[in-house]
Design a protein around this motif. Structure first.
Motif, PDB file in Angstrom:
ATOM      1  N   SER A  85      51.072  17.010 -19.975  1.00  0.00           N
ATOM      2  CA  SER A  85      51.645  16.292 -18.813  1.00  0.00           C
ATOM      3  C   SER A  85      52.986  16.857 -18.366  1.00  0.00           C
ATOM      4  O   SER A  85      53.735  16.183 -17.649  1.00  0.00           O
ATOM      5  CB  SER A  85      51.795  14.795 -19.130  1.00  0.00           C
ATOM      6  N   GLU A  86      53.283  18.094 -18.746  1.00  0.00           N
ATOM      7  CA  GLU A  86      54.544  18.690 -18.320  1.00  0.00           C
ATOM      8  C   GLU A  86      54.471  19.116 -16.855  1.00  0.00           C
ATOM      9  O   GLU A  86      55.496  19.114 -16.164  1.00  0.00           O
ATOM     10  CB  GLU A  86      54.884  19.885 -19.216  1.00  0.00           C
ATOM     11  N   ILE A  87      53.274  19.483 -16.378  1.00  0.00           N
ATOM     12  CA  ILE A  87      53.113  19.800 -14.963  1.00  0.00           C
ATOM     13  C   ILE A  87      53.385  18.555 -14.118  1.00  0.00           C
ATOM     14  O   ILE A  87      54.062  18.628 -13.082  1.00  0.00           O
ATOM     15  CB  ILE A  87      51.692  20.334 -14.684  1.00  0.00           C
ATOM     16  N   THR A  88      52.882  17.409 -14.581  1.00  0.00           N
ATOM     17  CA  THR A  88      53.120  16.142 -13.871  1.00  0.00           C
ATOM     18  C   THR A  88      54.605  15.819 -13.843  1.00  0.00           C
ATOM     19  O   THR A  88      55.136  15.361 -12.816  1.00  0.00           O
ATOM     20  CB  THR A  88      52.341  15.004 -14.546  1.00  0.00           C
ATOM     21  N   ALA A  89      55.299  16.048 -14.958  1.00  0.00           N
ATOM     22  CA  ALA A  89      56.745  15.785 -15.021  1.00  0.00           C
ATOM     23  C   ALA A  89      57.507  16.702 -14.064  1.00  0.00           C
ATOM     24  O   ALA A  89      58.459  16.263 -13.401  1.00  0.00           O
ATOM     25  CB  ALA A  89      57.239  15.979 -16.450  1.00  0.00           C
ATOM     26  N   SER A  92      57.047  15.440 -10.574  1.00  0.00           N
ATOM     27  CA  SER A  92      57.838  14.218 -10.324  1.00  0.00           C
ATOM     28  C   SER A  92      59.300  14.536 -10.062  1.00  0.00           C
ATOM     29  O   SER A  92      60.027  13.722  -9.464  1.00  0.00           O
ATOM     30  CB  SER A  92      57.708  13.268 -11.514  1.00  0.00           C
ATOM     31  N   CYS A  93      59.736  15.723 -10.516  1.00  0.00           N
ATOM     32  CA  CYS A  93      61.121  16.162 -10.261  1.00  0.00           C
ATOM     33  C   CYS A  93      61.230  16.937  -8.949  1.00  0.00           C
ATOM     34  O   CYS A  93      62.278  17.520  -8.660  1.00  0.00           O
ATOM     35  CB  CYS A  93      61.619  17.019 -11.412  1.00  0.00           C
ATOM     36  N   GLY A  94      60.141  16.973  -8.185  1.00  0.00           N
ATOM     37  CA  GLY A  94      60.165  17.640  -6.892  1.00  0.00           C
ATOM     38  C   GLY A  94      59.827  19.114  -6.926  1.00  0.00           C
ATOM     39  O   GLY A  94      60.064  19.834  -5.951  1.00  0.00           O
ATOM     40  N   ILE A  95      59.262  19.590  -8.040  1.00  0.00           N
ATOM     41  CA  ILE A  95      58.898  21.012  -8.156  1.00  0.00           C
ATOM     42  C   ILE A  95      57.405  21.138  -7.914  1.00  0.00           C
ATOM     43  O   ILE A  95      56.598  20.629  -8.692  1.00  0.00           O
ATOM     44  CB  ILE A  95      59.279  21.564  -9.535  1.00  0.00           C
ATOM     45  N   SER A  96      57.021  21.803  -6.864  1.00  0.00           N
ATOM     46  CA  SER A  96      55.608  21.972  -6.528  1.00  0.00           C
ATOM     47  C   SER A  96      55.022  23.135  -7.314  1.00  0.00           C
ATOM     48  O   SER A  96      55.735  23.848  -8.044  1.00  0.00           O
ATOM     49  CB  SER A  96      55.448  22.228  -5.031  1.00  0.00           C
ATOM     50  N   LEU A  97      53.732  23.334  -7.145  1.00  0.00           N
ATOM     51  CA  LEU A  97      53.068  24.455  -7.808  1.00  0.00           C
ATOM     52  C   LEU A  97      53.622  25.784  -7.302  1.00  0.00           C
ATOM     53  O   LEU A  97      53.695  26.759  -8.051  1.00  0.00           O
ATOM     54  CB  LEU A  97      51.555  24.379  -7.566  1.00  0.00           C
ATOM     55  N   LEU A 296      43.203  27.224 -12.164  1.00  0.00           N
ATOM     56  CA  LEU A 296      42.127  27.000 -13.130  1.00  0.00           C
ATOM     57  C   LEU A 296      42.683  26.453 -14.443  1.00  0.00           C
ATOM     58  O   LEU A 296      42.068  25.583 -15.072  1.00  0.00           O
ATOM     59  CB  LEU A 296      41.378  28.311 -13.385  1.00  0.00           C
ATOM     60  N   GLY A 297      43.851  26.945 -14.866  1.00  0.00           N
ATOM     61  CA  GLY A 297      44.469  26.445 -16.088  1.00  0.00           C
ATOM     62  C   GLY A 297      44.886  24.998 -15.970  1.00  0.00           C
ATOM     63  O   GLY A 297      44.715  24.197 -16.904  1.00  0.00           O
ATOM     64  N   ILE A 298      45.427  24.624 -14.818  1.00  0.00           N
ATOM     65  CA  ILE A 298      45.862  23.241 -14.615  1.00  0.00           C
ATOM     66  C   ILE A 298      44.666  22.295 -14.581  1.00  0.00           C
ATOM     67  O   ILE A 298      44.695  21.202 -15.167  1.00  0.00           O
ATOM     68  CB  ILE A 298      46.685  23.139 -13.309  1.00  0.00           C
ATOM     69  N   GLN A 299      43.593  22.695 -13.918  1.00  0.00           N
ATOM     70  CA  GLN A 299      42.403  21.847 -13.837  1.00  0.00           C
ATOM     71  C   GLN A 299      41.686  21.759 -15.181  1.00  0.00           C
ATOM     72  O   GLN A 299      40.927  20.828 -15.422  1.00  0.00           O
ATOM     73  CB  GLN A 299      41.437  22.409 -12.784  1.00  0.00           C
ATOM     74  N   ASN A 300      41.930  22.725 -16.067  1.00  0.00           N
ATOM     75  CA  ASN A 300      41.249  22.785 -17.359  1.00  0.00           C
ATOM     76  C   ASN A 300      42.091  22.170 -18.472  1.00  0.00           C
ATOM     77  O   ASN A 300      41.990  22.545 -19.628  1.00  0.00           O
ATOM     78  CB  ASN A 300      40.954  24.261 -17.693  1.00  0.00           C
ATOM     79  N   ARG A 301      42.924  21.204 -18.117  1.00  0.00           N
ATOM     80  CA  ARG A 301      43.973  20.724 -19.008  1.00  0.00           C
ATOM     81  C   ARG A 301      43.471  20.044 -20.278  1.00  0.00           C
ATOM     82  O   ARG A 301      44.128  20.060 -21.304  1.00  0.00           O
ATOM     83  CB  ARG A 301      44.899  19.764 -18.244  1.00  0.00           C
ATOM     84  N   ARG A 302      42.319  19.401 -20.245  1.00  0.00           N
ATOM     85  CA  ARG A 302      41.870  18.612 -21.388  1.00  0.00           C
ATOM     86  C   ARG A 302      40.782  19.298 -22.214  1.00  0.00           C
ATOM     87  O   ARG A 302      40.213  18.697 -23.108  1.00  0.00           O
ATOM     88  CB  ARG A 302      41.356  17.241 -20.924  1.00  0.00           C
ATOM     89  N   SER A 303      40.490  20.495 -21.914  1.00  0.00           N
ATOM     90  CA  SER A 303      39.370  21.156 -22.589  1.00  0.00           C
ATOM     91  C   SER A 303      39.778  22.004 -23.779  1.00  0.00           C
ATOM     92  O   SER A 303      38.918  22.436 -24.537  1.00  0.00           O
ATOM     93  CB  SER A 303      38.607  22.030 -21.572  1.00  0.00           C
TER      94      SER A 303
END
Length: 388
Positions: A85-89, A92-97, A296-303
């Motif tokens: 969940s570091e991408i989500t954090a 939330s700080c205003g940093i886009s992909l 692809l890495g972000i979408q594959n986060r739980r695998s």
């Protein structure tokens, strides 16, 4: 803060990159390992020479494994960041992909520079050194290039078959040699027995054949057969350092793009142009894989890492299938060498930009959405069967 964040993301990439380099290089090397091990065990080639052969082969592998390892590294790095969940954090700080793009792009710049160095300097050096060492080994032990019950084409313009081959005395039996070194008069030689003798001074190998016949045909359609009790066939090996004997893999970029006039046929010139552009296209695949691997890495986060490795293999297979398909079109002159070699990069760049845009806008990727629907369908089918 931005500098700290960029450094943090950048540090996630090198460890899986090194693991990928070692893994992919080892996998590619395994294809040659059995033949090299056979040279030590059966042919008596010194282990040090075989070790140098491995070193000379590495640059031609690195040309492929650097982009492959980069794709795996970014997939795993962003999969880990997303899974924790570091991408989500960060979002939330205003940093886009798009704001996370500089660190992997900088790393891919280093990877591209390393790949360019490999293709410009290391690949021609490694391939030419490998050929030179192989010739030296063949001169020291002629039987290295002969294997019994196999059609051996190690000598240019010749195919050699031996029913039996004894390494100790370099003797053979049941010999068939098809010699096309003179295209106007190809010959086929049959012999009951024979022996090999290396001549390092003359850079040649001599076949001492016994009790056989020579069958020779000409362009006019005439046919001649000569029986012999003893016949010596000399095969010249390429002298090290001779530019005229260089293959495409041994040539530098300068030699590929500016070959000597009148020395090569049109088909050979086409192959040289394809080799030139493919060597340049592969390093720039690093940028394409970076743009493709992040979403692809972000979408594959739980695998997990195993799925990330499998996904990278799938993407690489698709890329190299496209590379082979477009190269075949170039060889058939349906596409120009530039279009044939750069088209896979362009296609995957468009795909990567599309997936990146979808992920940046937090929209599900079509691929993952399709897998999710398939999983839900299979799960519902099993649930219905269980209820019955």
């Amino acid at each position: 803060m931005r500098k700290t964040l960029n450094t943090y993301i950048f540090k996630e990439i090198p460890p899986p990159f090194l693991v990928g380099m070692c893994t992919f290089t080892f996998v590619l090397l395994m294809g040659r390992f059995l033949k090299l091990a056979e040279m030590v065990v059966e042919k008596g080639v010194p282990f040090a020479d075989v070790l140098w052969m491995v070193i000379y082969l590495l640059p031609s592998f690195w040309l492929f494994t650097i982009p492959m390892a980069l794709l795996l590294a970014i997939l795993l790095a962003f999969g880990r960041l997303s899974g924790d969940s570091e991408i989500t954090a960060m979002k939330s700080c205003g940093i886009s992909l798009y704001g996370m793009l500089p660190p992997p792009m900088i790393f891919s710049l280093f990877a591209c520079a390393a790949c360019l160095w490999v293709t410009v300097y290391a690949v021609p050096w490694g391939n030419s050194s490998f050929k030179k060492l192989l010739i030296e080994v063949a001169q020291a032990s002629a039987g290295v290039v002969i294997k019994e019950k196999v059609f051996n084409d190690a000598f240019p313009g010749m195919v050699i078959y031996a029913e039996t081959f004894t390494q100790k005395g370099q003797t053979m039996s049941g010999i068939v040699i098809h010699d096309e070194r003179d295209p106007k008069e190809p010959a086929t030689i049959f012999a009951k027995s024979g022996a090999l003798l290396a001549d390092p001074q003359a850079h040649s190998i001599e076949f001492h054949l016994n009790n056989g016949s020579i069958h020779r045909s000409t362009e006019t359609g005439s046919y001649r057969m000569v029986d012999f009790q003893e016949y010596n066939l000399r095969v010249s090996l390429a002298k090290p350092g001779g530019n005229q004997n260089k293959s495409e893999e041994e040539m530098t970029l300068e030699e590929l793009i500016h070959p000597p006039a009148g020395r090569y046929k049109p088909k050979e010139l086409l192959s040289m142009q394809l080799e030139y552009h493919s060597r340049l296209a592969l390093p720039f695949a690093c940028f394409v894989f970076t743009l493709l691997a992040m979403p692809l890495g972000i979408q594959n986060r739980r695998s997990g890492k195993a799925a990330g490795f499998s996904l990278s293999i799938g993407v690489l297979l698709l890329y190299y299938v496209a590379l082979s398909a477009f190269k075949a079109l170039g060889e058939r002159q349906l596409l120009s060498p530039v279009a044939a070699c750069w088209a896979p990069n362009l296609l995957f760049l468009i795909l990567g930009a599309y997936l990146f845009h979808k992920t940046a806008n937090e929209q599900p990727l079509p691929l993952t959405e399709g897998f999710a629907r398939l999983g839900a369908f299979i799960k519902s089918r099993f649930a219905r069967k269980g209820a019955r």
